[in-house]
Design a protein around this motif. Structure first.
Motif, PDB file in Angstrom:
ATOM      1  N   THR C 599       0.855  -1.189   0.000  1.00 38.76           N
ATOM      2  CA  THR C 599       0.000   0.000   0.000  1.00 38.76           C
ATOM      3  C   THR C 599       0.888   1.235   0.000  1.00 38.76           C
ATOM      4  OG1 THR C 599      -0.029   0.155   2.384  1.00 38.76           O
ATOM      5  CG2 THR C 599      -1.726  -1.225   1.370  1.00 38.76           C
ATOM      6  N   GLU C 600       0.263   2.378  -0.108  1.00 40.70           N
ATOM      7  CA  GLU C 600       1.051   3.613  -0.115  1.00 40.70           C
ATOM      8  C   GLU C 600       1.829   3.793   1.179  1.00 40.70           C
ATOM      9  OE1 GLU C 600      -1.604   6.761  -1.213  1.00 40.70           O
ATOM     10  OE2 GLU C 600      -1.881   5.789  -3.166  1.00 40.70           O
ATOM     11  N   GLU C 601       1.267   3.228   2.288  1.00 37.98           N
ATOM     12  CA  GLU C 601       1.974   3.360   3.575  1.00 37.98           C
ATOM     13  C   GLU C 601       3.017   2.276   3.757  1.00 37.98           C
ATOM     14  OE1 GLU C 601      -1.799   2.929   4.466  1.00 37.98           O
ATOM     15  OE2 GLU C 601      -2.114   4.645   5.793  1.00 37.98           O
ATOM     16  N   GLY C 602       3.185   1.445   2.762  1.00 36.75           N
ATOM     17  CA  GLY C 602       4.212   0.413   2.864  1.00 36.75           C
ATOM     18  C   GLY C 602       3.735  -0.863   3.538  1.00 36.75           C
ATOM     19  N   GLU C 603       2.409  -1.042   3.655  1.00 31.94           N
ATOM     20  CA  GLU C 603       1.892  -2.273   4.266  1.00 31.94           C
ATOM     21  C   GLU C 603       1.680  -3.333   3.185  1.00 31.94           C
ATOM     22  OE1 GLU C 603       1.817  -2.399   7.431  1.00 31.94           O
ATOM     23  OE2 GLU C 603       2.025  -0.255   7.812  1.00 31.94           O
ATOM     24  N   ALA C 604       1.665  -4.605   3.654  1.00 37.30           N
ATOM     25  CA  ALA C 604       1.481  -5.712   2.725  1.00 37.30           C
ATOM     26  C   ALA C 604       0.107  -5.629   2.048  1.00 37.30           C
ATOM     27  CB  ALA C 604       1.594  -7.028   3.480  1.00 37.30           C
ATOM     28  N   LYS C 605       0.100  -5.893   0.732  1.00 36.33           N
ATOM     29  CA  LYS C 605      -1.169  -5.847   0.001  1.00 36.33           C
ATOM     30  C   LYS C 605      -1.460  -7.234  -0.561  1.00 36.33           C
ATOM     31  CE  LYS C 605      -2.827  -3.114  -3.700  1.00 36.33           C
ATOM     32  NZ  LYS C 605      -2.400  -2.049  -4.601  1.00 36.33           N
ATOM     33  N   ARG C 606      -2.485  -7.867   0.023  1.00 38.97           N
ATOM     34  CA  ARG C 606      -2.855  -9.207  -0.437  1.00 38.97           C
ATOM     35  C   ARG C 606      -3.675  -9.121  -1.711  1.00 38.97           C
ATOM     36  NH1 ARG C 606      -5.191 -10.312   4.548  1.00 38.97           N
ATOM     37  NH2 ARG C 606      -7.109 -10.469   3.352  1.00 38.97           N
ATOM     38  N   ASP C 607      -3.709 -10.230  -2.427  1.00 38.16           N
ATOM     39  CA  ASP C 607      -4.560 -10.319  -3.600  1.00 38.16           C
ATOM     40  C   ASP C 607      -5.431 -11.555  -3.432  1.00 38.16           C
ATOM     41  OD1 ASP C 607      -5.769 -10.653  -5.989  1.00 38.16           O
ATOM     42  OD2 ASP C 607      -3.942 -10.556  -7.214  1.00 38.16           O
ATOM     43  N   ASP C 608      -6.559 -11.358  -2.723  1.00 42.50           N
ATOM     44  CA  ASP C 608      -7.393 -12.517  -2.396  1.00 42.50           C
ATOM     45  C   ASP C 608      -8.090 -13.079  -3.633  1.00 42.50           C
ATOM     46  OD1 ASP C 608      -6.714 -12.456   0.254  1.00 42.50           O
ATOM     47  OD2 ASP C 608      -8.279 -11.012   0.762  1.00 42.50           O
ATOM     48  N   GLU C 609      -8.256 -12.236  -4.618  1.00 40.62           N
ATOM     49  CA  GLU C 609      -8.958 -12.698  -5.805  1.00 40.62           C
ATOM     50  C   GLU C 609      -8.153 -13.759  -6.550  1.00 40.62           C
ATOM     51  OE1 GLU C 609     -10.808 -10.249  -9.414  1.00 40.62           O
ATOM     52  OE2 GLU C 609     -11.090  -9.463  -7.386  1.00 40.62           O
ATOM     53  N   ASN C 610      -6.823 -13.536  -6.638  1.00 42.70           N
ATOM     54  CA  ASN C 610      -5.999 -14.444  -7.432  1.00 42.70           C
ATOM     55  C   ASN C 610      -5.152 -15.415  -6.632  1.00 42.70           C
ATOM     56  OD1 ASN C 610      -6.711 -13.395 -10.058  1.00 42.70           O
ATOM     57  ND2 ASN C 610      -5.651 -11.539  -9.386  1.00 42.70           N
ATOM     58  N   PHE C 611      -4.923 -15.106  -5.347  1.00 45.89           N
ATOM     59  CA  PHE C 611      -3.983 -15.947  -4.597  1.00 45.89           C
ATOM     60  C   PHE C 611      -4.551 -16.520  -3.303  1.00 45.89           C
ATOM     61  CE2 PHE C 611      -1.318 -13.519  -7.416  1.00 45.89           C
ATOM     62  CZ  PHE C 611      -0.473 -14.496  -7.900  1.00 45.89           C
ATOM     63  N   PHE C 612      -5.866 -16.661  -3.267  1.00 47.25           N
ATOM     64  CA  PHE C 612      -6.487 -17.226  -2.074  1.00 47.25           C
ATOM     65  C   PHE C 612      -6.411 -18.751  -2.164  1.00 47.25           C
ATOM     66  CE2 PHE C 612     -10.421 -17.655   0.737  1.00 47.25           C
ATOM     67  CZ  PHE C 612      -9.714 -17.332   1.888  1.00 47.25           C
ATOM     68  N   TYR C 613      -5.183 -19.264  -2.158  1.00 46.86           N
ATOM     69  CA  TYR C 613      -5.013 -20.713  -2.262  1.00 46.86           C
ATOM     70  C   TYR C 613      -3.682 -21.112  -1.633  1.00 46.86           C
ATOM     71  CZ  TYR C 613      -2.060 -19.582  -6.313  1.00 46.86           C
ATOM     72  OH  TYR C 613      -1.085 -19.078  -7.128  1.00 46.86           O
ATOM     73  N   VAL C 614      -3.545 -22.406  -1.423  1.00 50.28           N
ATOM     74  CA  VAL C 614      -2.274 -22.946  -0.965  1.00 50.28           C
ATOM     75  C   VAL C 614      -1.489 -23.339  -2.217  1.00 50.28           C
ATOM     76  CG1 VAL C 614      -1.172 -24.791   0.357  1.00 50.28           C
ATOM     77  CG2 VAL C 614      -3.394 -23.883   1.083  1.00 50.28           C
ATOM     78  N   GLY C 615      -0.279 -22.836  -2.325  1.00 48.13           N
ATOM     79  CA  GLY C 615       0.539 -23.172  -3.496  1.00 48.13           C
ATOM     80  C   GLY C 615       1.329 -24.442  -3.216  1.00 48.13           C
ATOM     81  N   CYS C 616       1.051 -25.511  -3.970  1.00 44.32           N
ATOM     82  CA  CYS C 616       1.685 -26.798  -3.701  1.00 44.32           C
ATOM     83  C   CYS C 616       2.564 -27.194  -4.873  1.00 44.32           C
ATOM     84  CB  CYS C 616       0.646 -27.885  -3.490  1.00 44.32           C
ATOM     85  SG  CYS C 616      -0.624 -27.389  -2.346  1.00 44.32           S
ATOM     86  N   TRP C 617       3.772 -27.586  -4.591  1.00 44.77           N
ATOM     87  CA  TRP C 617       4.726 -27.876  -5.646  1.00 44.77           C
ATOM     88  C   TRP C 617       5.003 -29.371  -5.752  1.00 44.77           C
ATOM     89  CZ3 TRP C 617       5.895 -23.914  -8.794  1.00 44.77           C
ATOM     90  CH2 TRP C 617       5.590 -22.638  -8.328  1.00 44.77           C
ATOM     91  N   GLU C 618       4.979 -29.838  -6.987  1.00 42.85           N
ATOM     92  CA  GLU C 618       5.213 -31.256  -7.223  1.00 42.85           C
ATOM     93  C   GLU C 618       6.532 -31.460  -7.941  1.00 42.85           C
ATOM     94  OE1 GLU C 618       2.721 -33.168 -10.065  1.00 42.85           O
ATOM     95  OE2 GLU C 618       3.081 -35.159  -9.231  1.00 42.85           O
ATOM     96  N   TYR C 619       7.332 -32.324  -7.391  1.00 38.82           N
ATOM     97  CA  TYR C 619       8.659 -32.639  -7.936  1.00 38.82           C
ATOM     98  C   TYR C 619       8.511 -33.349  -9.275  1.00 38.82           C
ATOM     99  CZ  TYR C 619      13.534 -34.351  -7.641  1.00 38.82           C
ATOM    100  OH  TYR C 619      14.859 -34.614  -7.857  1.00 38.82           O
ATOM    101  N   GLN C 620       9.433 -33.055 -10.180  1.00 39.85           N
ATOM    102  CA  GLN C 620       9.310 -33.619 -11.529  1.00 39.85           C
ATOM    103  C   GLN C 620      10.387 -34.662 -11.847  1.00 39.85           C
ATOM    104  OE1 GLN C 620       6.607 -32.944 -13.654  1.00 39.85           O
ATOM    105  NE2 GLN C 620       5.938 -32.111 -11.687  1.00 39.85           N
TER     106      GLN C 620
END
Lengths: 252, 226, 648
Positions: C599-620
């Motif tokens: 944000t303008e005050e330097g606070e964290a800005k979440r993006d719930d619309e696009n990142f409201f998930y757990v990111g899980c990585w699968e080894y290849q």
């Protein structure tokens, strides 16, 4: 501001419990005195590795004085000399002077055989703990935590006893290789609390029997243990253990 | 039996026998002081403790106590040496808290025993033993005579003083250590016992030393006047 | 391929756990004896799980790399453990603890798991008191509480500044009781190097005996890892020297998904780095923020003079001090959550206001507290911490303000698990810090101990039965099966490869370099360009590792350098994983701060619309291939997702 010092380290090399062991010597130059003792040994090892030599093996882990893993006998004192009592990892090089010879040895005691160099086997402590250092309680059996009232003084004293980190400095310092300070601290913690009273007699007997079986020596009250204990356990605990043990035996 | 097969039990034997020996020393010390004031009084006590059945029994009991204390000291020392392991520290440093006496109890004990043998030879051999074997001696119950005879010799005086100093060191540690082993100590009582123990041992040793020194002085003075 | 099914039970959030327990499958006592469970790790989670499962009658094999279970790094936790007991009558409840934890985690935790955590929190305190854990008490004999960052109630139970130690010793004592009873077999100085999969299920592990150097095989009906976090990827952290992510990475390589690796907690109050020989960072308890005030100079020229050592903190007059946390967050002041406090410190230092010779430190000042309460009182509250600080820095906090700086402390990310704490590999469970589920993107103080013990005492012992109930007809496995032989050979080959490099560089020198890269590019403030650069640098460092590493000694007997080399190989993979996840997550939340998203005050800005998930990585299949992302969408039933606010 940190200043740099140079000194000689004599460190113990021993390949397993059967090897006779010997000292090796290394000159250390320009070590900042705000380096911790173990960081100094890291530097020593880095130099050895760069020379293609085998590094010096010693136990260490948390490096903040609580895990009880570090166990070096430095210039005649377990964990090295500090005013307040501290573990090896909390010893800083500003305690030493330019030109010093620093001798590093393992805990030497029959019950703590050397695994390699200054790494020793302290599993005897686990065996003593397994003999009775617990309250027999199954998960989920407990009543509400505030159902047992414990006077603050008792809780505080039990906490002091429970602070023991099981490093084994007491055994290392004792000319008798006795583990009484360790065992008594554990027995005391439980003996002071109502939860622990139920099995107090059984515990004292079982833990002392295991301690004797494992080849620790007999306590002769020299107080070397409490003098070197990094957590300031006192021999008042040993008196308490004696009391618990004798009254348990007399009641049999 | 827990007294013999547990480390704390063995220590209990040491401390109980030790305390009993301290009580004996107390009695012996008081008795000696009498010699300072009255040779007759002292001899009366000696007579009472001659070859009577109760005195002999007490002596045997005492001998058993000493033997027990000493044998267990050897057992504990050997066990402790074994527990220490085969390798020794290259560098050692005694922390200020650790009394010198506490780490040398066995050596001190050996000095005490040697002193005791000398003492038995000087006194008991000539007194109770002589009486028991029926030797022809007129001094068997004349303790005062033996005191003045022994401490007329400065060699004995010095040996006895060394013995007493060793005993003092032994007692300063032994006193509180015995109570600690029996569990009658703690954060507060530890310091009290240590204080009481040191005072007690000092008083006791002074009582013995006074007799030795006093008779030595008398011998010297006497020699000077005669 | 494994699929993501979080298997959250039906029903309202508050009733899920009760419903689950009412309907789950159980194993009868006679069958329990026929079932083996391997538990790797003896920290709060591992030891408590091993003790609990042992008591129930399962045959447990418990492994740790240290010489004793009591040395696990849980022991170093200082502050306390949260529980919704409401002993202080200040309005606490299960719901409030649940809500605070979800909010503190910046709305990235799984609601159902967190509710269960809050629900069992009270039982943990009961259990520990019964074990003889000497918690602090009031004069009436009742348990005492203190307050911690991110909460407005007093719900933290503590044992001096050594709560982790006491809780671990409690769990350890229960564990040793079971060892004595013969239900748990203990393997100390053993390091798990691989998990053995038979027909898609975890059936054992390959471990190296750290004393003999032998590679050994162990079989079981289920495998549980409780091996902690991956903070040491950064080389310098508050973790113990031995903390590593190798067990987790071994599971990841075998197909377990790794969730949210970018969520790394940077703790605000650590002693600053003093030189390049430093091996670890020391944490000063968060409780110091109760009375200490954090500040930097208002004027740049004062900061310059501090950095040059011309003046000291106490020389700067009150009006020239900037108490930036109190200025920016009037409601919570110095007690804002850790991520917020850490970032604020970094922001000031980046602007040039740092107060030591490296410019990377801020003051934590007790002069006002000493004035208000007297030196005696401050000594009673923090005496041991002040002594520790003085021992390390040679400066007394009574005389001159402490210097602190943020350092890597805890990792919220970890192996992905479902509601039953089972990973994407059947029969493989992850508990404690090494799973991902309860803290979202940021963990509140005094919650790590709570989670470790909740998993070990009260969750896993139930949920694992739901799995094992189907396994009662499966006989014990022989370790002669080809799958074991194959895994063992792979491990031996891997060790031989490391020895064969015969390069010039020590393990530590490469690890330090990895740490620098991670801290610079994947640290507190992350940018797209920085992360991309970081990934490239890690790639290059991996090449350096495989071509220029030198491991002295042999495979036989104790070889600490070999242990470290194996761990470093896994840290290198972990570093890439963290950076990749951080790069993909185009938002700022909790411990993950992307400078593009503020944000303008330097606070964290979440993006719930696009990142409201757990990111899980699968080894290849190989370390060189980029892992594939899977998403577990978060579904909040009762909590309204909103912007965190600690200002008013």
């Amino acid at each position: 501001m940190a200043k740099n010092i140079s000194f000689t380290v004599r460190y113990w090399k021993q390949n397993g419990p059967k090897d006779a062991g010997h000292f090796e010597t290394k000159q250390m130059s320009n070590i900042p005195d705000d380096t911790s003792f173990l960081e100094m040994l890291d530097i020593l090892n880095e130099e050895l590795i760069n020379e293609g030599k085998e590094p010096f093996t010693f136990d260490h882990d948390c490096r903040e004085g609580i895990c009880g893993m570090c166990s070096l006998y430095i210039n005649g004192t377990p964990h090295g000399k500090t005013e307040r009592g501290a573990t090896t990892c909390q010893l800083y090089m500003r305690r030493f002077n330019d030109g010093d010879v620093i001798t590093v040895e393992p805990w030497r005691s029959a019950a703590f055989p050397v695994i390699k160099d200054c790494m020793v086997d302290r599993s005897a402590f686990d065996k003593i703990q397994a003999a009775g250092g617990y309250t027999t309680i199954r998960t989920g059996q407990a009543q509400d935590a505030n159902a047992i009232l414990i006077p603050k003084a008792d809780a505080d004293e039990a906490m002091d006893c429970a602070t023991c980190i099981g490093c084994g400095a007491c055994v290392a310092a004792c000319k008798n290789g006795s583990a009484m300070l360790f065992v008594s601290s554990k027995v005391s913690q439980f003996a002071l609390l109502p939860q622990g009273r139920v099995e107090a007699a059984k515990r004292a007997k079982a833990m002392v029997a295991k301690m004797d079986e494992l080849g620790f020596g007999n306590c002769t009250n020299t107080r070397a243990c409490e003098a070197v204990c990094p957590k300031n356990e006192t021999i008042a605990n040993i008196a308490r253990l004696n009391r618990e043990f004798i009254s348990a035996k007399l009641a049999d | 039996m827990w007294l013999t097969n547990s480390s704390i039990g063995r220590k209990v034997i040491m401390s109980v026998s030790g305390i009993a020996l301290i009580l004996f020393l107390t009695f012996h010390g008081c008795m000696n002081v009498v010699a300072l004031f009255s040779a007759e009084g002292y001899n009366m006590i000696c007579e009472m403790l001659g070859a009577n059945w109760y005195a002999v029994a007490a002596t045997l009991g005492l001998a058993a106590l000493v033997a027990l204390h000493f044998v267990y000291a050897i057992v504990l020392t050997l066990q402790n040496k074994k527990a220490r392991g085969n390798s020794r520290y290259e560098v050692t440093d005694r922390p200020a808290k650790v009394e010198w006496a506490s780490q040398n109890m066995f050596v001190l004990g050996v000095i005490v025993i040697l002193g005791m043998i000398l003492h038995l030879y000087n006194f008991w051999y000539n007194m109770m033993f002589a009486e028991l074997v029926g030797a022809e001696t007129m001094y068997a119950a004349d303790g005062a005579y033996w005191i003045s005879a022994t401490f007329a010799n400065p060699v004995y005086t010095v040996l006895y003083l060394v013995w007493l100093v060793a005993l003092w060191f032994h007692l300063t540690h032994g006193f509180w250590s015995a109570l600690q082993t029996l569990g009658w100590s703690g954060k507060i009582w530890f310091n009290r016992w240590k204080c009481i123990g040191t005072a007690y041992a000092t008083l006791l040793i002074l009582m013995f030393a006074a007799v030795v020194l006093c008779f030595q002085c008398r011998a010297l003075c006497c020699g000077a006047c005669c | 391929m494994a699929t993501l099914n979080s298997r959250i039970p039906e029903g309202p959030v508050a009733e899920k756990w009760t419903n689950y327990k009412a309907h789950q499958k159980l194993v009868n006592p006679k069958n329990k004896r026929k079932l083996d469970v391997i538990i790797v790790g003896t920290g709060l989670a591992g030891a408590s799980a091993a003790a609990s499962l042992g008591e129930m009658g399962f045959k447990v094999k418990n492994f740790c790399i240290q010489d004793s279970p009591r040395r696990a790094h849980s022991i170093a936790a200082q502050g306390g453990i949260n529980a919704a007991k409401n002993y202080q009558n200040d309005g606490d409840s299960v719901y409030r603890l649940f809500y605070d934890t979800v909010k503190g985690g910046d709305y990235r935790a799984r609601e159902a798991n967190v509710y269960r955590l809050a629900e069992v929190s009270a039982n943990i305190i009961d259990q520990c008191v019964a074990q003889g854990v000497p918690f602090a008490r009031e004069y009436g004999g009742m348990l005492a509480n203190r307050s911690f960052g991110g909460a407005q109630v007093s719900r933290t139970f503590y044992a001096k500044g050594q709560t982790g130690q006491q809780l671990l010793l409690g769990a350890y004592s229960s564990l040793m009781c079971q060892v004595n009873a013969g239900t748990v077999e203990l393997y100390t100085r053993y390091e798990m190097l691989d998990v053995v999969i038979i027909d898609g299920r975890a059936r054992g592990i390959i471990a190296r005996n750290l004393v003999t150097g032998n590679i050994e095989r162990f079989s079981a009906h289920a495998v549980v890892i409780g091996t902690g976090g991956y903070g040491n990827t950064y080389f310098l952290s508050t973790n113990a020297m031995g903390c590593n992510c190798s067990a987790a990475i071994a599971c990841y390589r075998k197909g377990a998904f790794f969730a949210n690796p970018s969520y790394v907690q940077i703790h605000p109050t650590c002693i600053p780095v003093h030189g390049d020989k430093q091996s670890k960072l020391t944490l000063m308890s968060e409780s110091l923020r109760n009375d200490g005030r954090i500040w930097v100079p208002k004027k740049l020229e004062d900061a310059k003079r501090l950095q040059n050592g011309e003046i000291q903190g106490k020389d700067i007059p009150e009006e020239d001090r900037d108490y930036y946390l109190e200025r920016r967050y009037p409601a919570f002041g110095n007690l804002v959550p850790r991520d917020v406090a850490s970032r604020a410190a970094k922001e000031r230092c980046d602007k040039g206001y740092g107060v030591n010779n490296t410019g990377l430190a801020v003051f934590l000042d007790f002069s006002q507290a000493i004035e208000d309460f007297g030196r005696k009182e401050i000594e009673a509250r923090y005496g041991n911490l002040f002594d520790m600080y003085e021992e390390i820095t040679d400066e007394s906090p009574y005389e001159t303000p402490m210097q602190i700086f943020p350092a890597v402390h805890y990792t919220m990310g970890g192996i992905w698990v479902d509601y039953e704490l089972m990973t994407t590999i059947k029969g493989l469970f992850a508990i404690g810090e090494c799973n991902f589920s309860d803290h979202g993107a940021n963990r509140l103080g005094a919650s790590a101990l709570m989670q470790g013990l909740a998993d070990g005492y009260f969750v896993l012992p139930y949920t694992i039965q739901n799995y094992l109930a189907d396994q009662i007809t499966v006989p014990r496995f022989s370790t002669d099966l080809p799958e074991f032989a194959e895994a063992e050979t792979a491990v031996k080959d891997r060790i031989d490869r490391l020895f064969a490099i015969k390069g010039k560089r020590s393990v530590d020198s490469i690890h330090k370099e990895l740490g620098h890269i991670m801290w610079e590019h994947v640290g507190m403030g992350r940018t797209k360009a920085g992360l991309e650069e970081g990934i490239k640098l890690i790639d290059a460092l991996r090449k350096e590792f495989y071509t220029n590493l030198f491991v002295p000694g042999t495979t036989e007997g104790v070889n600490v350098e070999l242990e470290k080399a194996l761990r470093l190989e896994d840290f290198l993979l972990m570093g890439q994983l963290i950076a990749n996840d951080a790069l993909h997550r185009e938002e700022s939340c909790g411990g993950h701060f992307r400078e593009e998203h503020q944000t303008e005050e330097g606070e964290a800005k979440r993006d719930d619309e696009n990142f409201f998930y757990v990111g899980c990585w699968e080894y290849q299949g190989t370390d060189d291939k980029k892992p594939v992302l899977h998403k577990e969408p978060l579904e909040y039933e009762i909590i309204k997702v909103q912007t965190r606010n600690y200002k008013s």
